[in-house]
Design a protein around this motif. Structure first.
Motif, mmCIF file in Angstrom:
data_model
loop_
_atom_site.group_PDB
_atom_site.id
_atom_site.type_symbol
_atom_site.label_atom_id
_atom_site.label_comp_id
_atom_site.label_asym_id
_atom_site.label_seq_id
_atom_site.Cartn_x
_atom_site.Cartn_y
_atom_site.Cartn_z
ATOM 1 N N LYS A 181 26.993 -24.032 -1.500
ATOM 2 C CA LYS A 181 25.714 -24.158 -2.208
ATOM 3 C C LYS A 181 25.775 -25.313 -3.219
ATOM 4 C CE LYS A 181 23.197 -20.710 -0.496
ATOM 5 N NZ LYS A 181 21.938 -20.930 0.214
ATOM 6 N N ILE B 22 27.739 -24.752 8.913
ATOM 7 C CA ILE B 22 26.356 -24.247 8.843
ATOM 8 C C ILE B 22 25.756 -24.511 7.462
ATOM 9 C CG2 ILE B 22 24.906 -22.154 8.901
ATOM 10 C CD1 ILE B 22 26.881 -21.017 10.962
ATOM 11 N N LEU C 156 16.262 -22.324 4.472
ATOM 12 C CA LEU C 156 16.832 -21.027 4.114
ATOM 13 C C LEU C 156 17.981 -20.614 5.029
ATOM 14 C CD1 LEU C 156 13.566 -18.944 3.372
ATOM 15 C CD2 LEU C 156 14.704 -20.623 1.943
ATOM 16 N N SER D 257 21.352 -19.967 6.507
ATOM 17 C CA SER D 257 22.638 -19.959 5.814
ATOM 18 C C SER D 257 23.437 -18.746 6.237
ATOM 19 C CB SER D 257 22.359 -19.881 4.298
ATOM 20 O OG SER D 257 23.523 -19.652 3.564
ATOM 21 N N ARG E 281 22.724 -26.346 13.275
ATOM 22 C CA ARG E 281 23.797 -27.356 13.418
ATOM 23 C C ARG E 281 23.499 -28.332 14.556
ATOM 24 N NH1 ARG E 281 28.819 -23.788 14.521
ATOM 25 N NH2 ARG E 281 27.184 -22.543 15.480
ATOM 26 N N GLY F 185 15.919 -20.718 9.147
ATOM 27 C CA GLY F 185 16.296 -19.339 8.783
ATOM 28 C C GLY F 185 15.047 -18.511 8.523
ATOM 29 N N PRO G 215 17.431 -22.805 -1.531
ATOM 30 C CA PRO G 215 17.758 -21.660 -2.379
ATOM 31 C C PRO G 215 19.255 -21.591 -2.671
ATOM 32 C CG PRO G 215 17.524 -20.951 -0.107
ATOM 33 C CD PRO G 215 17.414 -22.446 -0.099
ATOM 34 N N SER G 216 19.605 -21.701 -3.937
ATOM 35 C CA SER G 216 21.011 -21.585 -4.324
ATOM 36 C C SER G 216 21.205 -20.247 -5.047
ATOM 37 C CB SER G 216 21.412 -22.781 -5.179
ATOM 38 O OG SER G 216 22.799 -22.770 -5.411
ATOM 39 N N LEU H 83 18.023 -18.683 14.817
ATOM 40 C CA LEU H 83 18.877 -18.440 15.981
ATOM 41 C C LEU H 83 18.179 -17.582 17.027
ATOM 42 C CD1 LEU H 83 22.179 -17.632 14.045
ATOM 43 C CD2 LEU H 83 21.715 -19.692 15.409
ATOM 44 N N ASN I 126 13.469 -16.387 10.211
ATOM 45 C CA ASN I 126 13.394 -14.989 10.643
ATOM 46 C C ASN I 126 14.209 -14.062 9.744
ATOM 47 O OD1 ASN I 126 11.643 -15.380 12.751
ATOM 48 N ND2 ASN I 126 13.260 -15.800 14.251
ATOM 49 N N LEU J 69 14.062 -13.403 3.387
ATOM 50 C CA LEU J 69 13.179 -14.192 2.532
ATOM 51 C C LEU J 69 12.215 -15.015 3.380
ATOM 52 C CD1 LEU J 69 15.579 -15.577 -0.262
ATOM 53 C CD2 LEU J 69 14.430 -13.374 -0.127
ATOM 54 N N ASP K 43 20.118 -23.589 16.873
ATOM 55 C CA ASP K 43 21.065 -23.585 15.755
ATOM 56 C C ASP K 43 20.770 -24.776 14.842
ATOM 57 O OD1 ASP K 43 23.513 -23.856 14.222
ATOM 58 O OD2 ASP K 43 24.403 -22.498 15.690
HETATM 59 N N1 LIG Z 1 18.756 -12.670 -0.668
HETATM 60 C C1 LIG Z 1 19.490 -13.058 -1.710
HETATM 61 O O1 LIG Z 1 19.988 -12.246 -2.492
HETATM 62 C C2 LIG Z 1 19.711 -14.534 -1.971
HETATM 63 C C3 LIG Z 1 20.145 -14.948 -3.233
HETATM 64 C C4 LIG Z 1 20.376 -16.304 -3.442
HETATM 65 C C5 LIG Z 1 20.147 -17.209 -2.410
HETATM 66 N N2 LIG Z 1 19.735 -16.765 -1.190
HETATM 67 C C6 LIG Z 1 19.564 -17.732 -0.121
HETATM 68 O O2 LIG Z 1 18.280 -17.605 0.475
HETATM 69 C C7 LIG Z 1 18.354 -17.940 1.857
HETATM 70 C C8 LIG Z 1 17.751 -16.824 2.688
HETATM 71 O O3 LIG Z 1 18.433 -15.616 2.384
HETATM 72 P P1 LIG Z 1 18.053 -14.247 3.114
HETATM 73 O O4 LIG Z 1 18.347 -13.149 2.159
HETATM 74 O O5 LIG Z 1 16.733 -14.366 3.738
HETATM 75 O O6 LIG Z 1 19.200 -14.229 4.218
HETATM 76 P P2 LIG Z 1 19.088 -13.786 5.749
HETATM 77 O O7 LIG Z 1 20.481 -13.642 6.256
HETATM 78 O O8 LIG Z 1 18.168 -12.635 5.894
HETATM 79 O O9 LIG Z 1 18.404 -15.071 6.420
HETATM 80 C C9 LIG Z 1 19.145 -16.208 6.786
HETATM 81 C C10 LIG Z 1 18.602 -16.664 8.127
HETATM 82 O O10 LIG Z 1 19.348 -17.829 8.514
HETATM 83 C C11 LIG Z 1 19.544 -17.754 9.908
HETATM 84 N N3 LIG Z 1 20.695 -18.557 10.302
HETATM 85 C C12 LIG Z 1 21.993 -18.343 10.004
HETATM 86 N N4 LIG Z 1 22.751 -19.269 10.609
HETATM 87 C C13 LIG Z 1 21.916 -20.084 11.292
HETATM 88 C C14 LIG Z 1 22.110 -21.212 12.113
HETATM 89 N N5 LIG Z 1 23.335 -21.689 12.367
HETATM 90 N N6 LIG Z 1 21.034 -21.813 12.651
HETATM 91 C C15 LIG Z 1 19.775 -21.340 12.423
HETATM 92 N N7 LIG Z 1 19.535 -20.265 11.648
HETATM 93 C C16 LIG Z 1 20.595 -19.644 11.094
HETATM 94 C C17 LIG Z 1 19.789 -16.278 10.187
HETATM 95 O O11 LIG Z 1 19.584 -15.951 11.556
HETATM 96 C C18 LIG Z 1 18.797 -15.622 9.246
HETATM 97 O O12 LIG Z 1 17.564 -15.351 9.896
HETATM 98 C C19 LIG Z 1 19.829 -18.212 2.160
HETATM 99 O O13 LIG Z 1 20.048 -19.597 2.081
HETATM 100 C C20 LIG Z 1 20.546 -17.517 1.023
HETATM 101 O O14 LIG Z 1 21.780 -18.113 0.752
HETATM 102 C C21 LIG Z 1 19.492 -15.451 -0.946
#
Ligand SMILES: NC(=O)c1ccc[n+]([C@@H]2O[C@H](COP(=O)([O-])OP(=O)(O)OC[C@H]3O[C@@H](n4cnc5c(N)ncnc54)[C@H](O)[C@@H]3O)[C@@H](O)[C@H]2O)c1
Length: 316
Positions: A147, A94, A76, A78, A56, A11, A117-118, A36, A13, A16, A54
């Motif tokens: 989570k 996923i 990351l 998700s 998965r 994740g 990250p939860s 992805l 790209n 975070l 993916d």
């Molecule tokens: N931003 C927040 O507020 C927050 C708070 C708590 C936890 N988190 C956790 O931090 C992590 C990153 O969050 P974020 O804000 O950067 O989210 P985001 O949606 O910007 O990034 C998630 C990345 O995961 C990738 N992804 C999704 N499904 C996928 C798959 N099947 N295969 C490969 N890649 C896949 C997406 O393309 C995306 O780039 C996540 O696990 C999220 O649950 C975020």
């Protein structure tokens, strides 16, 4: 392992992931990304290599870890809270199954450190305020359910296989790049509206607010927990907290900076109920005790940093 030279970010790209990769790369660490197809950004010089696929795809993940031998994995990838409700099986695949497979592969290849990250959404809405660290986790949405599942599996591997599983539970993250589809990210959206000269309706009542953290502190916390000596990590997962503010306080602050900013409060019951159920303060004494965690951003300097960042963005 207390340090690492190569890291894989799944994740990578996302919001975070990109910021975190930049920091790792600035420190001279070789960073790999799995995300992805179609998620690539321009000038991603901080990645040594981006694998498009993916999470998965077990064969792909196995091949990447086997060939690249990352010393640390930051998992990351998700689906986030909003999209997690639309297809429960896909979300489980996923967020839970793929995470479990990745952790098992990481154990097989003796990856030194695994970060996950939860979220405080794992506590559901019937919480206490301030939220005690040992409060029971009974999530009320699929995102939170998955989570908790990963937290438990990671902790199981830690106990049985010596897996270095490290986990942070974040509150709401105040971020200039918060997805517009995330309804609960309305404080970030309000800042964007003010910076762009638009009006804004807060989807909650004036006095509603919750525990929050600024993005830079989130990224720093991931970095700091990953560098902490393994012996210091005494807790299976750490809760973090930055500060609290109400919708009214945010509206007033934005009006101070942008006197022309118009705002209203018309509660959306889904958002209001969710936010009301979440705590205003989350106790995070274990993080301070074990790896010296201390947030740098409070309400005032978070909003200042948000607006500076958004003004730069909106100029392009
Ligand atoms: N931003 C927040 O507020 C927050 C708070 C708590 C936890 N988190 C956790 O931090 C992590 C990153 O969050 P974020 O804000 O950067 O989210 P985001 O949606 O910007 O990034 C998630 C990345 O995961 C990738 N992804 C999704 N499904 C996928 C798959 N099947 N295969 C490969 N890649 C896949 C997406 O393309 C995306 O780039 C996540 O696990 C999220 O649950 C975020």
């Amino acid at each position: 392992m207390d340090t690492f030279q190569t890291a894989l970010i799944t994740g990578g790209n996302g919001n975070l992931g990109r910021l975190f990769a930049q920091q790792l790369s600035d420190k001279g660490i070789d960073v790999l990304c799995l995300d992805l197809p179609g998620t690539e950004h321009k000038n991603q010089t901080y990645y040594k290599h981006i694998f498009l696929g993916d999470v998965r795809d077990q064969d792909l993940v196995h091949r990447i870890v086997k060939d690249q031998r990352p010393q640390a994995i930051f998992h990351l990838a998700s689906l986030l809270s909003g999209s997690s409700e639309t297809d429960l099986e896909l979300t489980w695949e996923i967020n839970a199954t793929a995470s479990i497979n990745l952790m098992r592969i990481a154990v097989d290849f003796e990856v030194g450190l695994f970060f996950f990250p939860s979220t405080i959404a794992t506590y559901g809405s019937k919480t206490r305020d301030p939220l005690p660290e040992d409060f029971l986790q009974w999530p009320e949405n699929m995102y939170g359910v998955t989570k908790v599942a990963v937290e438990r599996f990671g902790t199981y591997l830690k106990q049985t296989h010596g897996f270095d599983f490290r986990c942070l539970r974040f509150p709401m993250v105040l971020s200039p790049s918060a997805p517009l589809s995330a309804k609960t990210a309305y404080p970030s959206h309000a800042c964007l509206a003010a910076a762009l000269g638009d009006s804004f309706n807060f989807p909650v009542s004036k006095e509603t607010g919750m525990s929050c953290m600024f993005l830079d502190d989130v990224i720093r916390s991931i970095f700091e927990i990953s560098l902490a000596p393994r012996a210091c990590i005494q807790s299976p997962a750490y809760n973090l907290h930055g500060f609290h503010f109400t919708a009214k306080q945010l509206g007033e602050k934005l009006k101070q900076v942008y006197p022309g900013f118009e705002y209203s409060f018309e509660a959306d019951s889904d958002v209001e109920n969710m936010i009301i159920g979440w705590p205003d303060e989350v106790l995070s004494t274990s993080a301070t005790r074990d790896w010296n965690w201390k947030p740098e951003f409070d309400f005032e300097n978070s909003i200042k940093a948000m607006l500076e960042s958004l003004t730069q963005v909106s100029m392009f």
